[in-house]
Structures are given as C-alpha cells and as structure tokens.
Design an enzyme around this catalytic site. Structure first.
Site, short mmCIF file in Angstrom:
data_model
loop_
_atom_site.label_atom_id
_atom_site.label_comp_id
_atom_site.label_asym_id
_atom_site.label_seq_id
_atom_site.Cartn_x
_atom_site.Cartn_y
_atom_site.Cartn_z
N GLY A 12 0.83 -1.20 0.00
CA GLY A 12 0.00 0.00 0.00
C GLY A 12 0.86 1.25 0.00
O GLY A 12 1.98 1.25 -0.52
N VAL A 14 2.45 2.95 2.48
CA VAL A 14 3.74 2.91 3.18
C VAL A 14 4.68 1.91 2.49
O VAL A 14 5.85 2.21 2.25
CB VAL A 14 3.56 2.53 4.68
CG1 VAL A 14 4.92 2.46 5.37
CG2 VAL A 14 2.66 3.54 5.39
N ARG A 85 -5.11 4.64 9.59
CA ARG A 85 -6.14 5.46 10.26
C ARG A 85 -6.96 6.25 9.27
O ARG A 85 -6.48 6.65 8.22
CB ARG A 85 -5.45 6.49 11.16
CG ARG A 85 -4.94 5.95 12.42
CD ARG A 85 -4.72 7.07 13.41
NE ARG A 85 -3.41 7.69 13.30
CZ ARG A 85 -3.04 8.75 14.00
NH1 ARG A 85 -3.90 9.33 14.82
NH2 ARG A 85 -1.83 9.25 13.88
N ASN A 98 -5.47 -5.16 12.96
CA ASN A 98 -4.05 -5.29 12.60
C ASN A 98 -3.33 -6.40 13.37
O ASN A 98 -2.37 -6.97 12.86
CB ASN A 98 -3.35 -3.94 12.74
CG ASN A 98 -3.71 -3.03 11.56
OD1 ASN A 98 -4.41 -3.45 10.64
ND2 ASN A 98 -3.26 -1.78 11.59
N ASN A 123 0.39 -0.21 12.71
CA ASN A 123 -0.05 0.39 13.98
C ASN A 123 -1.20 -0.37 14.63
O ASN A 123 -1.92 -1.07 13.92
CB ASN A 123 -0.50 1.83 13.70
CG ASN A 123 0.66 2.80 13.72
OD1 ASN A 123 1.44 2.79 14.66
ND2 ASN A 123 0.78 3.61 12.69
N ARG A 154 9.80 14.41 12.57
CA ARG A 154 8.75 15.44 12.61
C ARG A 154 9.15 16.56 13.57
O ARG A 154 9.01 17.75 13.25
CB ARG A 154 7.42 14.82 13.07
CG ARG A 154 6.77 13.99 11.98
CD ARG A 154 5.41 13.46 12.39
NE ARG A 154 4.79 12.77 11.27
CZ ARG A 154 4.05 11.67 11.36
NH1 ARG A 154 3.81 11.13 12.54
NH2 ARG A 154 3.52 11.13 10.28
N HIS A 178 4.59 4.96 20.37
CA HIS A 178 4.20 5.74 19.18
C HIS A 178 2.74 6.16 19.35
O HIS A 178 1.86 5.75 18.61
CB HIS A 178 4.36 4.85 17.95
CG HIS A 178 4.16 5.57 16.65
ND1 HIS A 178 4.69 6.80 16.38
CD2 HIS A 178 3.48 5.19 15.52
CE1 HIS A 178 4.35 7.15 15.14
NE2 HIS A 178 3.61 6.20 14.61
N1 APR Z 1 -0.51 -9.64 3.99
C1 APR Z 1 0.05 -8.75 3.15
N2 APR Z 1 -0.49 -7.54 2.92
C2 APR Z 1 -1.62 -7.22 3.55
C3 APR Z 1 -2.26 -8.11 4.45
C4 APR Z 1 -1.65 -9.37 4.66
N3 APR Z 1 -2.17 -10.28 5.48
N4 APR Z 1 -3.37 -7.50 4.92
C5 APR Z 1 -3.43 -6.28 4.35
N5 APR Z 1 -2.38 -6.12 3.52
C6 APR Z 1 -2.05 -4.99 2.65
C7 APR Z 1 -3.27 -4.37 1.98
O1 APR Z 1 -3.75 -5.17 0.90
C8 APR Z 1 -2.71 -3.04 1.54
O2 APR Z 1 -2.14 -3.10 0.24
O3 APR Z 1 -1.50 -3.93 3.40
C9 APR Z 1 -1.58 -2.77 2.55
C10 APR Z 1 -1.84 -1.55 3.43
O4 APR Z 1 -1.76 -0.43 2.63
P1 APR Z 1 -2.61 0.89 2.87
O5 APR Z 1 -4.04 0.54 3.06
O6 APR Z 1 -2.23 1.86 1.82
O7 APR Z 1 -2.09 1.39 4.30
P2 APR Z 1 -0.73 2.22 4.59
O8 APR Z 1 -1.01 3.66 4.55
O9 APR Z 1 0.37 1.65 3.76
O10 APR Z 1 -0.49 1.84 6.13
C11 APR Z 1 -0.15 0.52 6.51
O11 APR Z 1 1.32 1.24 8.27
O12 APR Z 1 1.84 3.33 9.19
C12 APR Z 1 1.06 2.17 9.32
O13 APR Z 1 -0.95 2.94 10.45
C13 APR Z 1 -0.43 2.44 9.23
O14 APR Z 1 -1.18 0.29 10.03
C14 APR Z 1 -0.97 1.08 8.87
C15 APR Z 1 0.15 0.48 8.00
#
Ligand code: APR
Length: 316
Positions: A12, A14, A85, A98, A123, A154, A178
């Site tokens: 995603g 991050v 979030r 999570n 998180n 930050r 955090h």
């Molecule tokens: N295995 C692999 N990937 C997964 C799984 C899993 N079991 N479950 C979810 N994902 C993937 C989702 O498909 C998605 O592509 O995790 C990714 C999360 O991406 P975003 O929704 O864009 O979230 P993001 O902003 O990257 O944040 C991810 O990092 O900083 C922390 O609080 C934030 O908990 C959050 C995490």
C-alpha cells in the site's frame, strides 16, 4: 558481492514508498508482498518502480508477489501490512484488525526468512512489534519497530521551520511509545551542537513538541488517510543501518529488559542498529519529569499489549 534483499509486506502507501526509497538508495533487491486479491497491485507497483530505474539510475530488482517463497533469503523484512487510520481514529483503534494481520504475516515471514531482521511499521506500533515478536519466535534483537525515526524527524522538521535553518543541523531525541504520549526530549535537542533552548523560547519549543506528538493526526486530518512518505523514510533509514552494519544510534521500538525502568516491553528508546538488528539499547540519564512521561507512555504500551494478550491468548 551479493546484493542485500529487502522484503516489504503490504504494497500500500507505506509499503510502496519503502520500496521506492530502498530501491533508489540501492540498498538491495526489493520484494513487495501483498494478499492474493491485491497482488496485481504489488506486481504493478514493482514493475512501475523498476521502469523508473533507468531514469533514476539505480540497479535493483523489484518484484511483486503474494508467495512467501519469494521472501526467502531476505536480510530485512519491513512489515507495513494492515489498515491505516481514517480521520477521527486513533492508532489504538486499529488494534483488532491489525493484530490478526501482523500475526499471520509474522508467522509466514518467520517460516520463509528465519534469519531476517523484521522492522514493524503497522499500527498501533508498539503492540504490533510485540505481536510480531510472539508470532515469529524471533530473538528480541531481530524484531524492531519504526516509530521514533519518524516522530523525531517530525520534531526536527517543526523546529527547522521555526528556526529557519537547515534540517540537517538539528539533532534531537525522542523516547516512548508511538502514541500521543510519546516523549520528545528538548534537553537532548541541539542545532549543530547549540542547545535548542539558547535559540528558541520555551513556548515555541513546547509548541514543536506538541505538534510532533500530534503530527500523524494532523496529516490524517488533511488527507483522509495516514502518512506514508516519512514513515517509509524512517523504515528505510533503519533498513540501511542494518544492511550496511552502520551501528547508527536511532530511536526505535526495541525490547527493554530493565532499561529506563521498563521490563519486558518494546518501547521507543535509542538503539544501536547494525547487522544483528538492535545491537544494544543506549541508556541516557532522565530527569524526574522526563522519567514520569516515559513511565506513562510505557504504561499505555503495556495496556495495549494486554489487549493483544487477551484477544489472542496464544500470544501471551
Ligand atoms: N498480507 C500482506 N499484505 C496485507 C495483508 C496481509 N495479510 N493484509 C493487508 N495487507 C495490505 C493491503 O492489501 C494493503 O495493500 O497492506 C496494505 C496496506 O496499505 P494501505 O491501506 O495503503 O495502508 P498504509 O497507509 O500503507 O499503512 C499501513 O502502516 O503506518 C502504518 O498505520 C499504518 O497500520 C498502517 C500500516
């Protein structure tokens, strides 16, 4: 020389940003992993990033996958899988979803790359580091959480805005979980060696402390989801220290075994990061009010870890 291998779980915001920074710094080959119904996204982002390499001039293989076989042989695994979030949510609100994701991911990482160092980003961070530790069975030095690098960056960024000087010259330290009760330390903050207290009034420093604590929330409010460039940058800074065995001192969520009065919890503390992961926790002297803030932050982390243990007794 063999190239290092970095797997990033979760492709995603991050995760993709981690892949970008890691590949563009030529830290090694990068594998982006996501769940089967999102794997096209992992493969697509990996290919898109690889196609940037001739222009940005970096040599790194970048692949997208949902198969943990591709994680085998990783030196570092960065775990970003999980939900972020939305406005109005605290990091703690993410725990129920999570913890399941990080548990399952960590079990699969441990099976595929039993010698890797895992950097956790999902998180609520400190509780997810605990979850990854229990689920992977890794020794405590090879499980570390990314939070302090981001939070202190930050704090440094907000101080630089006030001082109108280069961010490069600002050094700062931050402890604790955090969350909103993280503990920036103005007493250990300097501008090219000059104590920040000589350059800014106390109210301004305190305003920067408060803005750093709420910095994640400020961004969520602005863009409707949580930050990703700076969290990814913090993770890659840690990965670089480990891969290059730099022995950098960085604030990370590391296992405390009595340090700072904390026993058996992963909490943000200054650590030496090298090829073995967290090579040691660096103890510093805290005054009474700093220690009180650290105690409060650690007790919040302990509450979150207890929630994990209650929900998943097998992680206790
Ligand atoms: N295995 C692999 N990937 C997964 C799984 C899993 N079991 N479950 C979810 N994902 C993937 C989702 O498909 C998605 O592509 O995790 C990714 C999360 O991406 P975003 O929704 O864009 O979230 P993001 O902003 O990257 O944040 C991810 O990092 O900083 C922390 O609080 C934030 O908990 C959050 C995490």
């Amino acid at each position: 020389m063999r190239r290092a291998k970095i797997s990033v779980i979760g492709a995603g915001n991050v995760g993709a940003s981690c892949a970008l920074w890691a590949a563009s710094k030529e830290l090694g080959d990068v594998v982006l992993v996501d769940i089967p119904n999102s794997v096209g996204v992992a493969q697509g982002k990996a290919l898109d990033l690889f196609c940037a390499s001739p222009m940005e001039r970096f040599d790194a293989n970048i692949t997208g996958t949902c198969d943990y076989k591709d994680v085998e042989g990783s030196d570092v695994v960065i775990v970003t899988a999980g939900i972020p979030r939305k406005p109005g949510m605290s990091r703690d609100d993410l725990i129920a979803t999570n913890v399941k994701i990080v548990k399952s991911v960590s079990e699969q990482v441990a099976a595929a790359a039993p010698d890797a160092v895992m950097i956790i980003v999902s998180n609520p961070l400190d509780a997810m580091v605990y979850t990854a530790w229990k689920a992977s069975g890794f020794p405590t030095n090879r499980i570390v959480g990314q939070a302090g690098c981001l939070d202190v960056a930050r704090f440094r960024a907000f101080l630089a805005m006030e001082l109108d000087v280069s961010i490069e010259d600002i050094q700062a330290l931050l402890l604790g979980g955090h969350g909103d009760d993280m503990v920036p330390l103005p007493r250990y903050t300097s501008v090219h060696g000059i104590p920040v207290s000589q350059l800014l009034p106390e109210e301004t420093i305190n305003a920067c402390v408060d803005r750093a604590k709420a910095g994640g929330g400020e961004i969520v409010k602005l863009m409707g989801t949580s930050a990703y460039y700076a969290p990814a940058s913090g993770s890659v800074q840690m990965a670089e220290a480990i891969i290059k065995d730099k022995k950098r001192i960085l604030p990370c969520a590391a296992y405390c075994d009595g340090e700072f009065g904390i026993d058996g919890l992963f909490v943000g503390v200054p650590c030496v990061l090298g090829k073995n992961g967290v090579e040691r926790v660096v103890q510093i002297e805290l005054n009474e009010s700093e220690q009180a803030m650290m105690d409060e932050s650690a007790s919040h982390v302990a509450d979150l870890v207890n929630t994990v243990k209650t929900t998943f007794p097998e992680l206790a």
